[in-house]
Design an enzyme around this catalytic site. Structure first.
Site, short mmCIF file in Angstrom:
data_model
loop_
_atom_site.label_atom_id
_atom_site.label_comp_id
_atom_site.label_asym_id
_atom_site.label_seq_id
_atom_site.Cartn_x
_atom_site.Cartn_y
_atom_site.Cartn_z
CG PHE A 4 -2.05 -0.96 1.18
CD1 PHE A 4 -2.10 -1.95 0.23
CD2 PHE A 4 -3.08 -0.86 2.10
CE1 PHE A 4 -3.16 -2.84 0.18
CE2 PHE A 4 -4.15 -1.74 2.07
CZ PHE A 4 -4.19 -2.74 1.10
CD GLU A 5 4.21 1.93 -3.57
OE1 GLU A 5 4.30 2.93 -4.30
OE2 GLU A 5 4.80 0.86 -3.80
#
Length: 587
Positions: free
Chosen positions: A373-374
């Protein structure tokens, strides 16, 4: 003579006779202790009186607060005062039990006195006094801070040094400690390898989150309202090896992890699963992405022929996965990536995430899941300040979803994470929007997820690339481009660190077999590429404590799991340089 303050009744001389200054080291003549400062130091000029004063410099989203907790009496009036210098300097008190107060000056080119008053609540025995500047306004100075009112049972001398420190039960991940009581002490602080790791109210503590087969040195100090004693004599303990060998996911002692571009093509070209060399122990399929940011519905679409002319059929792809698994390799679906923003804002999104990810795992017979997750996938709501007890829905729902998947697939389920440094190590300085707001709410947002799942987590490989400068445990900023950055960032994971500078709120270390170092495979793969010689220096320092640079590591971790890279495709494009570096080092 009666003393009057604006807006309050005059106090009688009889009442004032019992008043005292509850602030400790308000003139900063003894350094910063017991003040806790995010960006402060003592200077000899300018000073208001004495020989020292506080200088603190706000930077970025940090307002350079310095604070201390003091003892007070309930239902009592106090006057907080101090001399300040600079622009937008604040002086205040919190935790009063009534109305918290603060006062400030917009501009003080020379020393200016700030003062305010408050009355404590019926059950208030401790308050926090503080001073801070404002974001991006430059350094400010403070001196002669006082809190005058009825004595709250403060003492004038720190306690003596504790004696009798000894170890008790030692496990693979914890050491029990005990020591002799100190007269006048109201608490104790425990140090591991020179770093304060926890506080204790009594004469025993168990330090947990340790690494197996690792030697540690412990000390303890005694504390009271006047400060902290010197550290005790050192005791050492070596944790034994884990009886379960570090987990049941059957990874090799040292593993090479790589992302395989399975759903898209770019300048590196498409690489078939069957063409991935045997050196790669964990292969992350990039990427599963949501149908919308908040749906939780994850889809994995393989690269189409129009974009990847040499893509294999679904049948050949699945057969190649089985062949890799038969050779002892792990193949995971990686969720997220640069473009795959995932926010599980509701329980419905959480449940959709579990259902859709399960379908992908079952369809391709995969070994587990990688969370990449960015961007804005994870952030912390205002007021969510305890990484051990998160309240933000996107955090709580993600933790719940991952625990559900782990329970569904059992002990052999491989769970990995690939956060950016901003979401992990940056938590040493900043966490969420901060206690007073104003910070980027994404700061350290991965920490509660990692902590909640540390017993289920197979590997954490932080992306030591595409990163800004990050402060290490030496309180120096480290930048990409050399072994020093990787050493400092990895040392933080293996040592643990106080979150947002709070020594009473420490993120415990991960086991070395849970940690791999994330690096770009080539100059084309991402910012922060380092040459093979720097990779070797990094591994030498962390696993052997040789070939180190200027950063002082806090241990030696021969069981460090290995390396991760973005990506298999980019490494192939660069002639398999990263793979060859790993193979030559670990054999």
């Amino acid at each position: 003579m009666a003393l009057a303050v604006p807006g309050s009744a005059a106090l009688s001389s009889a009442a004032r006779a019992a008043d005292a200054d509850a602030a400790v080291n308000g003139g900063f003549e003894s350094g910063l202790s017991p003040w806790t400062c995010t960006a402060g130091t003592t200077v000899t000029s300018p000073v208001h009186s004495g020989s020292s004063a506080l200088q603190a410099t706000p930077q970025g989203s940090d307002n350079a607060q310095c604070a201390q907790m003091v003892s007070v009496k309930p239902n009592s009036q106090y006057t907080l005062a101090g001399w300040v210098r600079g622009s937008y300097v604040y002086l205040g008190a919190s935790g009063t039990g009534t109305t918290d107060v603060s006062t400030w000056t917009q501009s003080a080119p020379d020393w200016q006195k700030l003062a305010t008053t408050f009355t404590t609540g019926a059950n208030t025995t401790k308050v926090t006094i503080y001073t801070h500047g404002w974001y991006g306004t430059g350094a400010y100075y403070a001196d002669d801070v006082s809190l005058v009112g009825p004595g709250g049972g403060t003492t004038t001398q720190p306690p003596t040094v504790p004696t009798g420190l000894k170890t008790g039960t030692v496990t693979a991940t914890s050491v029990a400690l005990s020591w002799t009581p100190v007269t006048g002490a109201t608490g104790y602080a425990v140090y591991r390898d020179g770093v304060k790791v926890q506080s204790a109210s009594g004469t025993s503590a168990t330090v947990s989150g340790l690494n197996p087969s690792t030697a540690y040195a412990f000390q303890v100090t005694a504390t009271n309202d006047a400060g902290e004693s010197a550290r005790s004599a050192t005791v050492t303990a070596t944790t034994p090896a884990r009886s379960d060998g570090g987990g049941s996911t059957q990874l090799p002692a040292h593993a090479l992890v790589g992302y395989l571009h399975a759903s898209f093509a770019n300048g590196s070209g498409y690489t078939r699963m069957a063409d991935v060399p045997d050196s790669w122990d964990v292969i992350d399929l990039a990427f599963g992405e949501p149908t919308s940011v908040t749906s939780g519905d994850i889809r994995f679409n393989r690269c189409p022929v129009s974009e990847c002319p040499n893509v294999e059929s679904d049948a050949d792809f699945k057969a190649a996965i089985k062949a890799k698994q038969a050779a002892g390799k792990k193949v995971l679906i990686s969720i997220g990536g640069q473009n795959g923003q995932v926010q599980l804002t509701t329980t419905a999104a959480r449940d959709a995430f579990v259902s859709s990810v399960s379908k992908i795992i079952d369809q391709y017979g995969l070994d587990g899941l990688d969370i990449d997750f960015e961007g804005h996938s994870l952030s912390l709501n205002t007021g969510d300040t305890d990484f051990k007890n998160p309240t933000t829905p996107v955090i709580v729902n993600l933790i719940s979803a991952l625990k559900t998947l782990k329970a569904k697939y059992g002990a052999k389920f491989v769970l990995t994470m690939a956060p950016e440094t901003f979401f992990v190590q940056n938590g040493y300085q900043f966490y969420g929007s901060g206690k007073w707001g104003g910070q980027d709410p994404r700061c350290g947002a991965y920490l509660p997820v990692i902590h909640a799942l540390r017993d289920d987590l197979t590997l954490l490989h932080v992306q030591d690339y595409n990163s800004g400068p990050i402060m290490g445990l030496d309180n120096q900023y480290h930048s990409m481009g050399g072994a020093d950055f990787h050493i400092a960032m990895t040392d933080m994971l293996l040592t643990g660190f106080p979150v947002a500078g709070d020594a009473g709120n420490v993120f415990p270390p991960l086991r070395p077999d849970q940690v791999a170092i994330g690096m770009p495979a080539s100059v084309n793969a991402g910012n922060g590429y380092v040459a093979p010689a720097e990779v070797t220096k990094t591994l030498d320092c962390l696993t052997k404590k040789t070939n180190c640079g200027s950063y002082p590591t806090h241990g030696t971790w021969p069981a460090l799991r290995g390396l991760m890279t973005w990506s298999v495709n980019w490494d192939r494009f660069a002639g398999w340089e990263f793979q060859r570096t790993f193979d030559s080092y670990f054999g």
